[in-house]
Design an enzyme around this catalytic site. Structure first.
Site, PDB file in Angstrom:
ATOM      1  CG  ASP A 102      -2.205   0.640   1.078  1.00  0.00           C
ATOM      2  OD1 ASP A 102      -2.243   1.721   0.469  1.00  0.00           O
ATOM      3  OD2 ASP A 102      -3.214   0.089   1.560  1.00  0.00           O
ATOM      4  CG  ASP A 203      -4.247   5.908   0.951  1.00  0.00           C
ATOM      5  OD1 ASP A 203      -5.183   5.148   1.214  1.00  0.00           O
ATOM      6  OD2 ASP A 203      -4.056   6.991   1.542  1.00  0.00           O
ATOM      7  CD  GLU A 245      -8.797   4.919  -1.265  1.00  0.00           C
ATOM      8  OE1 GLU A 245      -9.691   4.689  -0.447  1.00  0.00           O
ATOM      9  OE2 GLU A 245      -7.764   5.559  -0.971  1.00  0.00           O
ATOM     10  CG  HIS A 317      -8.757  -0.671   4.899  1.00  0.00           C
ATOM     11  ND1 HIS A 317      -8.655  -0.735   3.524  1.00  0.00           N
ATOM     12  CD2 HIS A 317      -8.280   0.549   5.256  1.00  0.00           C
ATOM     13  CE1 HIS A 317      -8.136   0.402   3.085  1.00  0.00           C
ATOM     14  NE2 HIS A 317      -7.894   1.194   4.107  1.00  0.00           N
ATOM     15  CG  ASP A 318     -11.065   2.766   4.069  1.00  0.00           C
ATOM     16  OD1 ASP A 318     -10.519   2.772   5.185  1.00  0.00           O
ATOM     17  OD2 ASP A 318     -10.477   3.115   3.024  1.00  0.00           O
TER      18      ASP A 318
HETATM   19  C1  GLC Z   1      -7.653   5.820   2.162  1.00  0.00           C
HETATM   20  C2  GLC Z   1      -7.495   4.638   3.068  1.00  0.00           C
HETATM   21  C3  GLC Z   1      -8.056   4.989   4.416  1.00  0.00           C
HETATM   22  C4  GLC Z   1      -7.275   6.170   4.963  1.00  0.00           C
HETATM   23  C5  GLC Z   1      -7.264   7.332   3.978  1.00  0.00           C
HETATM   24  C6  GLC Z   1      -6.223   8.330   4.330  1.00  0.00           C
HETATM   25  O1  GLC Z   1      -8.972   6.124   1.897  1.00  0.00           O
HETATM   26  O2  GLC Z   1      -8.096   3.519   2.514  1.00  0.00           O
HETATM   27  O3  GLC Z   1      -8.035   3.911   5.311  1.00  0.00           O
HETATM   28  O4  GLC Z   1      -7.826   6.578   6.167  1.00  0.00           O
HETATM   29  O5  GLC Z   1      -6.971   6.921   2.672  1.00  0.00           O
HETATM   30  O6  GLC Z   1      -4.940   7.809   4.092  1.00  0.00           O
END
Ligand code: GLC
Length: 539
Positions: A102, A203, A245, A317-318
């Site tokens: 990641d 990310d 993402e 995980h979110d």
């Molecule tokens: C992404 C991650 C999340 C995190 C955010 C800030 O959305 O998946 O878990 O809190 O970025 O890094």
């Protein structure tokens, strides 16, 4: 075996996401760790996955569970050491499993040495690694809000300046307009590639080209320029898999991101489907309308076919657990978990399993004191301040908190679900006595084996990889049915999204087709509650 040196191997792959803190503890400190992951590789090999997307393991004060990195080239000590990472990479590869790391490139932790140097003086070369604006206390440059609540600007009196943070104040945004920052990040990526990492999840990558003066965060004007440079400079091997993402992605944008010429990324995580069951903010859930989901899936499937590539997921995980969200985590937990998997695995794209999804793990309900997630706790405080009733806010937390996904992995029906011999950092879901990997492995009808079979089917029949999608009965509010077809093969996936029987008539074209997989025993003229079937025939 997939040839992972070739561009595009990931089109035939299935990935498994590990949230290291909650996967497997090996030393009794209550936190998952890398040796713990290594001890579970045989389990993942048995499931049949080709790679692991590892949520951040780098050094971090854990303000956001590792999405706040203080040293990109070191491992957070409770997770292990660089040598443990090397061993994980080696041991995984021996089983045909790639490690996908990641990359948090939008921001660092406030404890990163770059930020500490930036704080010392405006003249330090690292100062311009972050996004600063001059100002007076109490009057931030503008009214932009951070994703985790509060202003997106934090004042530093010593410098008489504000710094910009899209997330928590402890996650200062990096200044991508500074070429030195980009260079540092590329070098760091090469550090991990040279250690054997075979891909990256990026990310919030759609937010790196921010222009806060124009209130632009996602999809800034220079975004594609930056991504192309990143791809050219850091992702040099044709076999590296990259998944960005991108909460802001629509079909058109995703086509550019995942263009088959490989100039940007392999694919993106887009979130349109997963936001269909909310009214505005994610904390205000509304029931999913299946017709909308079908239309959304159709748009993405047809929109990227041949010109881009989809990632397929319902959990991470979110997100809350999908079986609790779109399935039924009571009476029909097993049936609905399998149905949702069949719906997803019949599609074109690369599937991602989130740890515990293959067991049908569910949401958890705790009193507010039980939660850890910064986003959840900030929202709770903010809504109470705005006059919401505590019980209503708690209901939102139960439905939507990211902590639903972060409960420890349920391995056995023993103490702490076999996750740790110590005190787990977060509550174990009390349903572990029934829902656990040991029980799943002992039951040939389990959700685990259903996933294993789906993965094997995707590898066996080419049409899963390249078949063109067509939606059947778009207006049917209860059943999701679609076909996929290439020149030689055809698939029909039929999913009952309700706990009630639904009428079913096999389309004429599929008379005599073989049933590849079904989540019920024996035939039935109608679709049973949450029944799913995938039919196959040669053309
Ligand atoms: C992404 C991650 C999340 C995190 C955010 C800030 O959305 O998946 O878990 O809190 O970025 O890094």
């Amino acid at each position: 075996m997939l040839d992972k040196t070739k561009y595009g191997w990931w089109r035939s792959a299935v990935f498994y996401q590990i949230y290291p803190k909650s996967f497997q503890d090996s030393d009794g400190d209550g936190l998952g760790d890398i040796p713990g992951i290594i001890s579970r590789l045989d389990y993942l090999e048995k499931l049949g996955v080709d790679g692991i997307w590892l949520s951040p393991v780098c050094a971090s004060p854990q303000a956001d569970n590792g999405y706040d990195i203080s040293d990109y080239r070191a491992v957070w000590p409770p997770f292990g050491t660089l040598e443990d990472m090397d061993r994980l990479i080696r041991e995984a590869r021996r089983r045909g499993i790639s490690i996908i790391m990641d990359l948090v490139l939008n921001h660092t932790s406030d404890e990163h040495r770059w930020f500490k140097a930036a704080l010392k003086s405006r003249d330090d070369p690292c100062h311009d690694y972050y996004v600063w604006r001059d100002g007076e206390p109490g009057t931030p440059p503008n009214d932009m809000r951070a994703c985790f609540g509060g202003s997106a600007w934090e004042y530093v009196p010593e410098l008489k300046q504000y710094y910009f943070h899209q997330f928590a104040p402890r996650q200062p945004d990096l200044n991508w307009d500074n070429p030195a920052v980009r260079r540092e990040l590329y070098d760091m990526i090469r550090f991990w590639v040279n250690r054997g990492v075979e891909g990256f999840r990026l990310d919030v990558i759609d937010s790196v080209a921010k222009e806060p003066d124009r209130k632009i965060t996602a999809r800034g004007p220079r975004l594609h320029e930056y991504i192309r440079e990143l791809s050219r400079e850091a992702f040099c091997e044709p076999g590296l898999v990259t998944v960005g993402e991108a909460w802001s992605a629509d079909v058109e944008e995703a086509r550019r991101w995942s263009a088959p010429d490989g100039s940007e990324l392999s694919m993106v995580f887009q979130f349109e489907h997963i936001c269909l069951d909310q009214a505005g903010e994610k904390w205000d859930p509304v029931p999913l309308e299946l017709v909308k989901l079908k239309e959304c899936v159709r748009r993405w499937q047809t929109g990227l076919h041949g010109v881009g590539w989809n990632s397929l997921f319902l959990n991470n995980h979110d997100l809350p657990r999908v079986v609790s969200r779109w399935g039924d985590d009571g009476q029909y937990r097993v049936e609905s978990a399998k149905m949702l998997a069949a719906m997803l695995y019949g599609l074109e794209g690369t599937p991602y399993i989130y740890q515990g999804e293959e067991l049908g793990m569910t949401n958890i309900r705790l009193p507010i004191e039980g939660y850890e997630d910064i986003e959840t706790l900030n929202m709770y405080a903010e809504r109470l301040e705005r006059g919401y009733r505590p019980e209503d806010v708690l209901a939102s937390v139960h439905a939507r908190s990211r902590d639903n996904a972060r409960t420890p992995m349920q391995w056995t029906d023993g103490e702490n679900a076999g996750f740790t011999t110590g005190t787990p950092w977060f509550a174990v879901n009390p349903n572990y006595k029934e829902i656990n990997a040991r029980a799943a492995l002992a039951d040939e009808d389990s959700i685990f084996y259903f996933y294993q079979r789906l993965i094997a089917l995707r590898k066996r029949y080419e049409v899963f990889r390249d078949g063109e999608f067509a939606l059947l009965d778009p207006d049917d509010p209860a059943v999701f049915a679609y076909t996929r077809a290439n020149a030689a093969q055809e698939l029909l996936t039929v999913c009952n999204f309700t706990p009630r029987e639904q009428p079913f008539a096999l389309p004429k074209a599929f008379t005599g087709a073989e049933t590849l997989i079904c989540n019920y025993e024996g035939p039935s003229p109608s679709l049973r509650p949450f029944e799913a079937r995938i039919y196959y025939k040669k053309r």
